[in-house]
Design a protein around this motif. Structure first.
Motif, PDB file in Angstrom:
ATOM      1  N   ASN A 120       0.822  -1.204   0.000  1.00 14.50           N
ATOM      2  CA  ASN A 120       0.000   0.000   0.000  1.00 14.50           C
ATOM      3  C   ASN A 120       0.852   1.248   0.000  1.00 14.50           C
ATOM      4  O   ASN A 120       1.959   1.261   0.511  1.00 14.50           O
ATOM      5  CB  ASN A 120      -0.877   0.029   1.246  1.00 14.50           C
ATOM      6  CG  ASN A 120      -1.805  -1.152   1.260  1.00 14.50           C
ATOM      7  OD1 ASN A 120      -2.368  -1.489   0.237  1.00 14.50           O
ATOM      8  ND2 ASN A 120      -1.916  -1.790   2.406  1.00 14.50           N
ATOM      9  N   SER A 121       0.295   2.285  -0.573  1.00 16.29           N
ATOM     10  CA  SER A 121       1.057   3.516  -0.490  1.00 16.29           C
ATOM     11  C   SER A 121       0.956   4.015   0.944  1.00 16.29           C
ATOM     12  O   SER A 121      -0.083   3.905   1.580  1.00 16.29           O
ATOM     13  CB  SER A 121       0.514   4.545  -1.461  1.00 16.29           C
ATOM     14  OG  SER A 121      -0.684   5.031  -0.992  1.00 16.29           O
ATOM     15  N   PRO A 122       2.049   4.533   1.461  1.00 21.50           N
ATOM     16  CA  PRO A 122       2.054   4.909   2.869  1.00 21.50           C
ATOM     17  C   PRO A 122       1.050   6.019   3.164  1.00 21.50           C
ATOM     18  O   PRO A 122       0.715   6.806   2.295  1.00 21.50           O
ATOM     19  CB  PRO A 122       3.479   5.438   3.069  1.00 21.50           C
ATOM     20  CG  PRO A 122       4.250   5.004   1.892  1.00 21.50           C
ATOM     21  CD  PRO A 122       3.288   4.796   0.784  1.00 21.50           C
ATOM     22  N   ASP A 123       0.571   6.010   4.395  1.00 19.10           N
ATOM     23  CA  ASP A 123      -0.265   7.127   4.843  1.00 19.10           C
ATOM     24  C   ASP A 123       0.606   8.367   4.811  1.00 19.10           C
ATOM     25  O   ASP A 123       1.797   8.302   4.620  1.00 19.10           O
ATOM     26  CB  ASP A 123      -0.717   6.901   6.292  1.00 19.10           C
ATOM     27  CG  ASP A 123      -1.475   5.601   6.411  1.00 19.10           C
ATOM     28  OD1 ASP A 123      -2.092   5.198   5.412  1.00 19.10           O
ATOM     29  OD2 ASP A 123      -1.411   5.000   7.494  1.00 19.10           O
ATOM     30  N   SER A 124      -0.035   9.489   5.069  1.00 15.39           N
ATOM     31  CA  SER A 124       0.784  10.708   5.011  1.00 15.39           C
ATOM     32  C   SER A 124       1.775  10.691   6.179  1.00 15.39           C
ATOM     33  O   SER A 124       1.413  10.937   7.325  1.00 15.39           O
ATOM     34  CB  SER A 124      -0.118  11.932   5.091  1.00 15.39           C
ATOM     35  OG  SER A 124      -0.913  11.817   6.238  1.00 15.39           O
ATOM     36  N   LEU A 125       2.980  10.365   5.863  1.00 12.33           N
ATOM     37  CA  LEU A 125       4.001  10.289   6.895  1.00 12.33           C
ATOM     38  C   LEU A 125       4.762  11.600   6.926  1.00 12.33           C
ATOM     39  O   LEU A 125       5.095  12.151   5.888  1.00 12.33           O
ATOM     40  CB  LEU A 125       4.992   9.167   6.559  1.00 12.33           C
ATOM     41  CG  LEU A 125       4.419   7.754   6.628  1.00 12.33           C
ATOM     42  CD1 LEU A 125       5.401   6.782   6.012  1.00 12.33           C
ATOM     43  CD2 LEU A 125       4.148   7.395   8.077  1.00 12.33           C
ATOM     44  N   ASP A 126       5.016  12.082   8.149  1.00  9.09           N
ATOM     45  CA  ASP A 126       5.778  13.324   8.171  1.00  9.09           C
ATOM     46  C   ASP A 126       7.276  13.068   8.235  1.00  9.09           C
ATOM     47  O   ASP A 126       8.070  13.982   8.085  1.00  9.09           O
ATOM     48  CB  ASP A 126       5.329  14.239   9.323  1.00  9.09           C
ATOM     49  CG  ASP A 126       5.417  13.540  10.658  1.00  9.09           C
ATOM     50  OD1 ASP A 126       5.549  12.305  10.666  1.00  9.09           O
ATOM     51  OD2 ASP A 126       5.380  14.235  11.679  1.00  9.09           O
ATOM     52  N   CYS A 127       7.672  11.820   8.418  1.00  6.08           N
ATOM     53  CA  CYS A 127       9.109  11.548   8.505  1.00  6.08           C
ATOM     54  C   CYS A 127       9.534  10.487   7.504  1.00  6.08           C
ATOM     55  O   CYS A 127       8.967   9.396   7.459  1.00  6.08           O
ATOM     56  CB  CYS A 127       9.456  11.068   9.910  1.00  6.08           C
ATOM     57  SG  CYS A 127       9.148  12.312  11.156  1.00  6.08           S
ATOM     58  N   ARG A 128      10.500  10.844   6.703  1.00  2.49           N
ATOM     59  CA  ARG A 128      11.076   9.881   5.767  1.00  2.49           C
ATOM     60  C   ARG A 128      12.582   9.825   6.039  1.00  2.49           C
ATOM     61  O   ARG A 128      13.185  10.818   6.431  1.00  2.49           O
ATOM     62  CB  ARG A 128      10.795  10.294   4.324  1.00  2.49           C
ATOM     63  CG  ARG A 128       9.305  10.180   3.961  1.00  2.49           C
ATOM     64  CD  ARG A 128       8.993  10.888   2.665  1.00  2.49           C
ATOM     65  NE  ARG A 128       9.471  12.248   2.717  1.00  2.49           N
ATOM     66  CZ  ARG A 128      10.290  12.787   1.812  1.00  2.49           C
ATOM     67  NH1 ARG A 128      10.681  12.100   0.770  1.00  2.49           N
ATOM     68  NH2 ARG A 128      10.696  14.033   1.947  1.00  2.49           N
ATOM     69  N   TYR A 129      13.177   8.663   5.787  1.00  2.00           N
ATOM     70  CA  TYR A 129      14.545   8.438   6.264  1.00  2.00           C
ATOM     71  C   TYR A 129      15.480   8.019   5.129  1.00  2.00           C
ATOM     72  O   TYR A 129      15.037   7.465   4.119  1.00  2.00           O
ATOM     73  CB  TYR A 129      14.552   7.320   7.326  1.00  2.00           C
ATOM     74  CG  TYR A 129      13.725   7.696   8.523  1.00  2.00           C
ATOM     75  CD1 TYR A 129      14.305   8.332   9.615  1.00  2.00           C
ATOM     76  CD2 TYR A 129      12.339   7.468   8.546  1.00  2.00           C
ATOM     77  CE1 TYR A 129      13.536   8.711  10.711  1.00  2.00           C
ATOM     78  CE2 TYR A 129      11.564   7.850   9.637  1.00  2.00           C
ATOM     79  CZ  TYR A 129      12.179   8.469  10.718  1.00  2.00           C
ATOM     80  OH  TYR A 129      11.425   8.862  11.786  1.00  2.00           O
ATOM     81  N   ILE A 130      16.751   8.293   5.350  1.00  3.06           N
ATOM     82  CA  ILE A 130      17.778   7.622   4.559  1.00  3.06           C
ATOM     83  C   ILE A 130      18.732   7.000   5.572  1.00  3.06           C
ATOM     84  O   ILE A 130      19.230   7.674   6.476  1.00  3.06           O
ATOM     85  CB  ILE A 130      18.500   8.573   3.573  1.00  3.06           C
ATOM     86  CG1 ILE A 130      19.600   7.811   2.827  1.00  3.06           C
ATOM     87  CG2 ILE A 130      19.066   9.827   4.231  1.00  3.06           C
ATOM     88  CD1 ILE A 130      20.033   8.455   1.524  1.00  3.06           C
ATOM     89  N   VAL A 131      18.889   5.699   5.451  1.00  4.12           N
ATOM     90  CA  VAL A 131      19.707   4.971   6.423  1.00  4.12           C
ATOM     91  C   VAL A 131      21.040   4.610   5.764  1.00  4.12           C
ATOM     92  O   VAL A 131      21.077   3.915   4.748  1.00  4.12           O
ATOM     93  CB  VAL A 131      18.998   3.680   6.887  1.00  4.12           C
ATOM     94  CG1 VAL A 131      19.874   2.930   7.893  1.00  4.12           C
ATOM     95  CG2 VAL A 131      17.645   4.018   7.496  1.00  4.12           C
ATOM     96  N   TRP A 132      22.102   5.096   6.351  1.00  2.00           N
ATOM     97  CA  TRP A 132      23.439   4.854   5.802  1.00  2.00           C
ATOM     98  C   TRP A 132      23.978   3.524   6.330  1.00  2.00           C
ATOM     99  O   TRP A 132      23.832   3.213   7.516  1.00  2.00           O
ATOM    100  CB  TRP A 132      24.369   6.007   6.224  1.00  2.00           C
ATOM    101  CG  TRP A 132      25.778   5.811   5.763  1.00  2.00           C
ATOM    102  CD1 TRP A 132      26.320   6.236   4.595  1.00  2.00           C
ATOM    103  CD2 TRP A 132      26.825   5.135   6.468  1.00  2.00           C
ATOM    104  NE1 TRP A 132      27.645   5.858   4.529  1.00  2.00           N
ATOM    105  CE2 TRP A 132      27.976   5.170   5.664  1.00  2.00           C
ATOM    106  CE3 TRP A 132      26.907   4.479   7.695  1.00  2.00           C
ATOM    107  CZ2 TRP A 132      29.194   4.607   6.042  1.00  2.00           C
ATOM    108  CZ3 TRP A 132      28.108   3.902   8.078  1.00  2.00           C
ATOM    109  CH2 TRP A 132      29.232   3.976   7.249  1.00  2.00           C
TER     110      TRP A 132
END
Ligand code: GDP
Length: 498
Positions: free
Chosen positions: A84-96
């Motif tokens: 599913n497309s995500p709900d409106s998330l206010d936080c998105r990440y990039i994990v190194w």
């Protein structure tokens, strides 16, 4: 040296350790305070007001989305939803995630951070035990560690992970399945960006502006890269305007500012750095850093490299001039009106895995000093590990000590193709003298001329074959030259901001 309270990795969603993390971070990052004072007294380059405002905004976002936050928990829950497309998330990440040696790692962390700034993501790091004690927490009152019980922690560098989650594989599958060519079949909640030296042309599609809207909806990006990929971001029209505002005049100091912002050595490492600096380097009038990285002593004998280094510092660059010739200068003491002779002293820091370079240089300059009747050139080293070790905390600490001490020198001579050297001169904000490539054929056992050359920029080189942009110059931003060179001084087909 002072002892750093160990920085704990958090447990997802809190769990009582928050206080421990914050207290160790808040009260104890000595290097951040001291470096700030040392550097502000001599650094000529200042970050732009816009970059500073973006950093401030980032810090707020990081705090709001960090692993202790409810937003983090919400985003984490997306990982178990498959289609599913995500709900409106206010936080998105990039994990190194870590690949290769420390120099490579610091370059890719800083590039990931730039990407996070550009795309409003939050940077988290999946450090193993060999890295957790190296740096202070960079973001005030928060943590950048991926929680230690997190679903893919420590697992993201496997071939299976790439096969399942990488953007490149996804785009390739789509191309193979003709009918789904243009659109992603669903909005994934997790994608890997595979941007290390062994990437392929599908992975590189990340660097096309057209790919970016697809990624915008993905809450979790996991990065595998050992490269300084920031120069590619400057070539992408979608980021160009923002980057021009962040770095309005000077594209040569991108790593310089981001690296200095992100990397403050932990107290333990800083104790070693300052102990050595005060004992050997502080008193000298000039500090010369020699970074001698030898990838294969079988291919290039140490004697040859040593001659090359000496030719570079004495002949080509004339950084060191024979002490009895000109390093002893005469000055007039104005108050007394009498002539007084002062000696300009030079400290040479030799950073290398191998001990023989220090030994030989030390012997040589000792003889010079004896002739001159004073210590005009002192030669020093911190350690000589002899072999590169992956996965060792103490080995990485020694590497970081060397990188920082080099970055506190006034002049740097670095080895070609070495990210270790790139980080040192980038943090210093210096354009280095770069030794000539060491790949010398057997029949040519002589020092190639020139022994070294002045670099064209303070920036690190991205060691990629830039085939996408090489063959598509039209993709470059119209209306102005892109401040990137297509061949680094030490790496054909590399990219570098100038
Ligand atoms: P690169 O391989 O030269 O691009 O640099 P990396 O830093 O990625 O990997 C080399 C690794 O070898 C370092 O991280 C250190 O672990 C080690 N190493 C290389 N040169 C030195 C040095 O001068 N001093 C120390 N202490 N370690 C070094």
């Amino acid at each position: 040296s002072s002892i750093n309270p160990t920085i704990q990795q958090p447990v997802a969603g809190g769990g009582g350790e928050e206080e421990e993390v914050l207290s160790s971070e808040q009260y104890s990052c000595v290097s951040r305070q001291q470096l700030h004072i040392i550097r502000s007294s001599y650094s000529s380059s200042k970050p732009s007001p816009f970059l500073l405002s973006r950093l401030k905004e980032y810090e707020q976002r990081h705090k709001r989305c960090d692993p202790f936050s409810e937003s983090f928990n919400r985003s984490s829950r997306e990982l178990i939803r498959v289609q599913n497309s995500p709900d409106s998330l206010d936080c998105r990440y990039i994990v190194w995630t870590p690949v290769n040696g420390l120099g490579n790692r610091m370059l890719s962390i800083s590039s990931s951070f730039l990407y996070a700034l550009l795309t409003n993501r939050v940077l988290l790091v999946d450090f193993g035990p060999d890295m957790v004690d190296l740096f202070c927490e960079p973001f005030h009152n928060s943590t950048w560690f991926l929680p230690r019980d997190f679903t893919f922690k420590g697992r993201a560098n496997t071939p299976e992970f790439r096969e399942t989650y990488s953007l490149g594989k996804l785009l390739r599958r789509e191309e193979e399945e003709e009918e789904q060519k243009k659109e992603m079949p669903y909005v994934a909640s997790l994608l890997q960006l595979f941007l290390s030296y062994d990437n392929d042309d599908y992975d590189k599609l990340f660097f096309k502006s057209e790919t970016q809207p697809l990624l915008e909806k993905v809450p979790w990006l996991v990065l595998r890269s050992d490269q300084y990929f920031a120069p590619y971001l400057f070539l992408m029209p979608c980021f160009r305007a923002e980057l021009d505002r962040m770095f309005p005049d000077d594209k040569e100091t991108v790593f310089h500012h981001l690296g200095r912002y992100l990397f403050s050595p932990s107290n333990q490492v800083w104790g070693h750095i300052t102990g050595f600096y005060d004992a050997y380097l502080a008193k000298a009038d000039r500090r010369i850093g020699l970074q001698i990285r030898v990838f294969s002593l079988d291919k290039t004998p140490a004697s040859l490299i040593l001659s090359q280094v000496i030719n570079c510092i004495q002949e080509e660059s004339r950084i060191i001039i024979l002490p009895n010739a000109t390093t002893t200068t005469t000055t007039t003491a104005s108050s007394s009106g009498r002539n007084r002779t002062t000696t300009t002293t030079t400290a040479i820091l030799v950073a290398s895995l191998f001990g023989q370079f220090y030994t030989e240089l030390n012997k040589m300059y000792k003889e010079w000093n004896e002739k001159a009747g004073a210590t005009v050139v002192g030669v020093y080293r911190t350690n000589h590990e002899e072999i590169q070790v992956l996965g060792s905390s103490s080995h990485n600490m020694k590497a970081l000590v060397d990188i920082y001490l080099l970055s506190m020198c006034d002049v740097l001579v670095t080895s070609p193709r070495s990210t270790f050297g790139y980080v040192a001169h980038g943090l210093a904000g210096l354009t280095p003298w770069i030794l000539q490539s060491q790949d010398i054929e057997d029949e040519e056992q002589r020092v190639k001329e020139p022994a070294c050359r002045r670099g064209v920029s303070k920036e690190p080189c991205l060691q990629f074959h830039a085939n996408y942009y090489d063959t598509n110059p039209d993709h470059r931003e119209p209306g102005g030259p892109v401040p990137v060179i297509m061949d680094c001084e030490d790496f054909q087909y590399g990219l570098k901001l100038v």
